[in-house]
Enzyme design. Structure first.
Site, PDB file in Angstrom:
ATOM      1  CD  GLU A  74      -1.460  -2.272   1.734  1.00  0.00           C
ATOM      2  OE1 GLU A  74      -2.839  -2.922   1.267  1.00  0.00           O
ATOM      3  OE2 GLU A  74      -0.722  -2.955   1.669  1.00  0.00           O
ATOM      4  CG  HIS A 142      -9.827  -7.742   6.256  1.00  0.00           C
ATOM      5  ND1 HIS A 142      -9.249  -8.692   6.363  1.00  0.00           N
ATOM      6  CD2 HIS A 142      -9.441  -7.995   4.873  1.00  0.00           C
ATOM      7  CE1 HIS A 142      -7.944  -9.390   6.479  1.00  0.00           C
ATOM      8  NE2 HIS A 142      -7.882  -8.857   5.282  1.00  0.00           N
TER       9      HIS A 142
END
Length: 337
Positions: A74, A142
């Site tokens: 990321e 998540h």
């Protein structure tokens, strides 16, 4: 093409789309119209064309230099997007789930959001960060709805659509904007019922809420995944003779408080609902601004109905996110105060 040049409803031709298809349409049109637009992120290239297919077919159509699959990194995705924006590109960077924004928060909050300020307005960072909120599906790591983190970051714009029409129009506005934008997509709505969406370019302005249901007795303010629940609550209240107005904020930064305040000034009662945790959530700021402007006119305290201050459970049958019945119950209580 700038956001000001995009006009809602410019295409007379429409097509039934869900949110997934609407997002893919917006990206395809942006890639076609502007060679500076790039897409990068994990799995965005074919196959699979995105974790849920929002970029499916785009790398085949525009090539791997325009739609580029990246490693699972990321920081590299956002760092590359910032660098590309400084070189004159307009990247769309996908961070697969909202939770993973924590991995690259330094680049977002301290680089992308600050470079315009630190350069005296000489440098823009026109990146669009897309991500998914998967509330209620994958457990605590998540499923978090972390939009409040970035609302608290000066220099960022934050949006969360609740339907296909807004998904396409808001994404078009984000891509055209000269500031970094966070485009948050509720996974639960990506394959929800389709609606007619213009095939061509159009934009939904950032910072303009939508009154999706008019009413006179109580205002329900929401955005994203909770908008369908707010509408369900309004329908339940209607059966009891209570007329509820429902506002879909669509954009959290900039925040359309004039629309909210106009509605609450008329109804004198308000419920704010969202999928983020209630403690220090977006509803806290909205409630404060309502109190600042309308304290003497309210018939009851501002009510908030949001996720509890606890990690998202993994159990599929849990009652973590507020449902329509919870919102209706909170609104009902305002008439007893």
């Amino acid at each position: 093409m700038t956001a000001a040049q995009l006009v809602a409803g410019t295409s007379a031709t429409t097509e039934e789309m869900n949110c997934q298809q609407a997002v893919r349409s917006a990206m395809g049109l942006a890639l076609e119209a502007d060679p500076r637009v790039l897409v990068l992120g994990e799995d965005v290239a074919d196959p699979p064309g995105g974790v849920i297919g929002t970029t499916k077919g785009l790398s085949t159509r525009f090539g791997p230099n325009r739609v580029r699959a990246t490693p699972i990194a990321e920081q590299a995705i956002i760092g590359a997007a910032i660098g590309a924006s400084l070189a004159g590109y307009r990247p769309i960077a996908e961070i697969m789930f909202c939770d993973f924004l924590a991995v690259c928060a330094d680049q977002i909050a301290n680089h992308a959001a600050k470079l315009r300020y630190m350069s005296g307005g000489e440098t823009n960072v026109p990146i669009t960060i897309t991500t998914f909120v998967a509330g209620g599906r994958f457990g605590a790591q998540h499923t978090q709805s972390l939009e409040a983190w970035f609302m608290h970051t000066p220099g960022m714009k934050v949006v969360m659509p609740s339907n296909p029409m807004d998904a396409k129009g808001l994404l078009a506005s984000c891509i055209a904007d000269d500031d970094p934008c966070l485009f948050v997509q509720p996974l639960a709505l990506m394959f929800a019922p389709k609606q007619e969406v213009p095939v061509g370019e159009y934009a939904v302005p950032l910072g303009k809420a939508s009154v999706v249901r008019q009413g006179n007795d109580v205002t329900i303010v929401s955005y994203g995944v909770q908008v369908p629940q707010a509408l369900a609550a309004a329908e339940e209240l209607k059966a009891e003779g209570v007329s509820a107005e429902v506002i879909d904020l669509r954009s959290l930064v900039p925040l359309d408080m004039p629309t909210v305040l106009e509605s609450v000034a008329r109804t004198r009662r308000v419920v704010i609902t969202h999928g983020a945790t209630e403690f220090c959530g977006p509803g806290a700021e909205i409630a404060t601004q309502i109190y600042d402007e309308l304290f003497g006119e309210l018939a009851a305290p501002v009510a908030r109905v949001a996720a509890p201050y606890a990690p998202m459970p993994f159990a599929p049958d849990m009652s973590y996110l507020p449902m329509g019945a919870d919102i209706a119950s909170s609104a009902r209580a305002l008439f007893a105060k």
